[in-house]
Enzyme design. Structure first.
Site, PDB file in Angstrom:
ATOM      1  N   CYS A 142       0.830  -1.318   0.016  1.00 25.97           N
ATOM      2  CA  CYS A 142      -0.104   0.096  -0.017  1.00 25.97           C
ATOM      3  C   CYS A 142       0.972   1.342  -0.044  1.00 25.97           C
ATOM      4  O   CYS A 142       1.509   1.450  -0.970  1.00 25.97           O
ATOM      5  CB  CYS A 142      -0.968   0.024   1.120  1.00 25.97           C
ATOM      6  SG  CYS A 142      -2.271   1.085   0.745  1.00 25.97           S
ATOM      7  N   HIS A 235      -4.555  -4.222   0.239  1.00 19.89           N
ATOM      8  CA  HIS A 235      -4.443  -4.841   1.726  1.00 19.89           C
ATOM      9  C   HIS A 235      -5.183  -6.308   1.907  1.00 19.89           C
ATOM     10  O   HIS A 235      -5.865  -6.591   2.679  1.00 19.89           O
ATOM     11  CB  HIS A 235      -4.890  -4.088   2.864  1.00 19.89           C
ATOM     12  CG  HIS A 235      -4.187  -2.920   3.087  1.00 19.89           C
ATOM     13  ND1 HIS A 235      -3.074  -2.812   3.898  1.00 19.89           N
ATOM     14  CD2 HIS A 235      -4.291  -1.543   2.728  1.00 19.89           C
ATOM     15  CE1 HIS A 235      -2.652  -1.459   3.988  1.00 19.89           C
ATOM     16  NE2 HIS A 235      -3.510  -0.715   3.440  1.00 19.89           N
ATOM     17  N   GLU A 237      -3.898  -8.594   3.377  1.00 24.04           N
ATOM     18  CA  GLU A 237      -3.904  -8.974   5.013  1.00 24.04           C
ATOM     19  C   GLU A 237      -4.983  -8.747   5.790  1.00 24.04           C
ATOM     20  O   GLU A 237      -4.900  -9.117   6.831  1.00 24.04           O
ATOM     21  CB  GLU A 237      -2.344  -8.633   5.249  1.00 24.04           C
ATOM     22  CG  GLU A 237      -2.419  -7.201   5.765  1.00 24.04           C
ATOM     23  CD  GLU A 237      -2.364  -6.068   4.475  1.00 24.04           C
ATOM     24  OE1 GLU A 237      -2.415  -5.000   4.947  1.00 24.04           O
ATOM     25  OE2 GLU A 237      -2.165  -6.594   3.747  1.00 24.04           O
TER      26      GLU A 237
END
EC number: 2.3.1.31
Length: 304
Positions: A142, A235, A237
């Site tokens: 990011c 993102h 994760e």
């Protein structure tokens, strides 16, 4: 996967409760193999949350991984307990003479600031330059990806008219690329950012290869140096409730945020969250560890 982390790291109990195999330091010493060494430069304010998310994504291979947690020395986090930082985190000064199979640089909630005005920018530049000679493959996430593309390749970031928040469909541009092995033609991933990079800028630079993008959210995945640098603009994760917490936080601050797109069922914040991205997120990290780190890293780290 046997992630080798400190026995007392809070992430250990969380991951074990999810039936994820975490190898303690004591058990790791009984295995006669060389573990992969991966460092995580955690730039997020809630470091315990982010380190747990990343460790969870690294949990799907049988390869033993030794993880070092790194923080900046220039800027000291105010949102993570001091004893946690002192116990589990190192600074660049502690590792500058070491070499790693993999290195991860997270995002940070500072997209609206010019890069050069970020308090730890000079330190981050030194670390990014250092990775080229001390790390086999570096993964930028990011804002970290925007910073890496800007520093290494001069790719600018552009402000968005509104925050890009939600779960977006992406299409694979190179299905035979090992990093995308096993991916569907379309896959979902979260985005949460105020700025973007343009695909046209990426395509103008022959050193960069755009691997996946979204018609709605733009650039998602970029590769450079034959996989020694990977830039992820989203993102994967994120936990199921991360975007919800961000939305509620901004509501509480009176920022009048827009509802994250394609996230809540029927786009209703009072309804369930639709988790549509986790399988591909885990597959992405597994592919990175396997094909871009384990399969190609030298056995002797001194040869990096």
């Amino acid at each position: 996967m046997p992630i080798k982390i400190a026995d007392s790291l809070p992430a250990r109990a969380i991951l074990e409760s999810e039936n994820i195999f975490v190898m303690t330091e004591h058990r790791a010493t009984t295995q006669d193999i060389r573990p992969l060494r991966i460092a995580l430069l955690n730039l997020m304010p809630l470091k315990i949350v982010t380190e747990t998310q990343i460790l969870r994504c690294l949990s799907n291979t049988p390869i033993q991984i030794e993880v070092d947690l790194i923080q900046t020395k220039t800027y000291h986090s105010k949102n993570t307990p001091e004893d946690h930082l002192l116990t589990f985190y190192k600074t660049f000064d502690d590792i500058r003479d070491q070499k790693y199979d993999g290195f991860i640089i997270t995002g940070a909630p500072i997209e609206n600031m010019p890069f050069e005005e970020v308090e730890y920018w000079d330190e981050l530049v030194r670390i990014m330059d250092w990775t080229k000679n001390h790390v086999h493959s570096t993964l930028y996430i990011c804002w970290g990806a925007q910073a890496g593309l800007y520093h290494h390749y001069g790719i600018p970031k552009y402000p968005l008219p509104r925050k890009m928040s939600g779960i977006f469909k992406h299409h694979v541009l190179f299905p035979k690329e090992p990093l995308l092995r096993g991916f569907d033609d379309l896959f979902c991933a979260p985005h949460s950012r105020h700025t973007e990079v343009h695909a046209s800028d990426i395509r103008k630079d022959d050193r960069l290869r755009l691997l996946a993008e979204s018609h709605e959210a733009g650039v998602y995945l970029v590769e450079a140096m034959n996989g020694r640098q990977i830039f992820v603009l989203g993102h994967g994760e994120y936990d199921p409730d991360t975007l919800k917490k961000e939305y509620e936080r901004d509501l509480a601050k009176g920022l009048n945020p827009e509802i994250p797109l394609h996230y809540f069922r029927n786009d209703d914040p009072s309804d369930d969250i639709l988790v549509t991205w986790k399988a591909h997120a885990h597959l992405f990290y597994t592919n990175w560890v396997n094909y871009y780190v384990y399969q190609t890293t030298p056995y002797s780290l001194d040869k990096i």
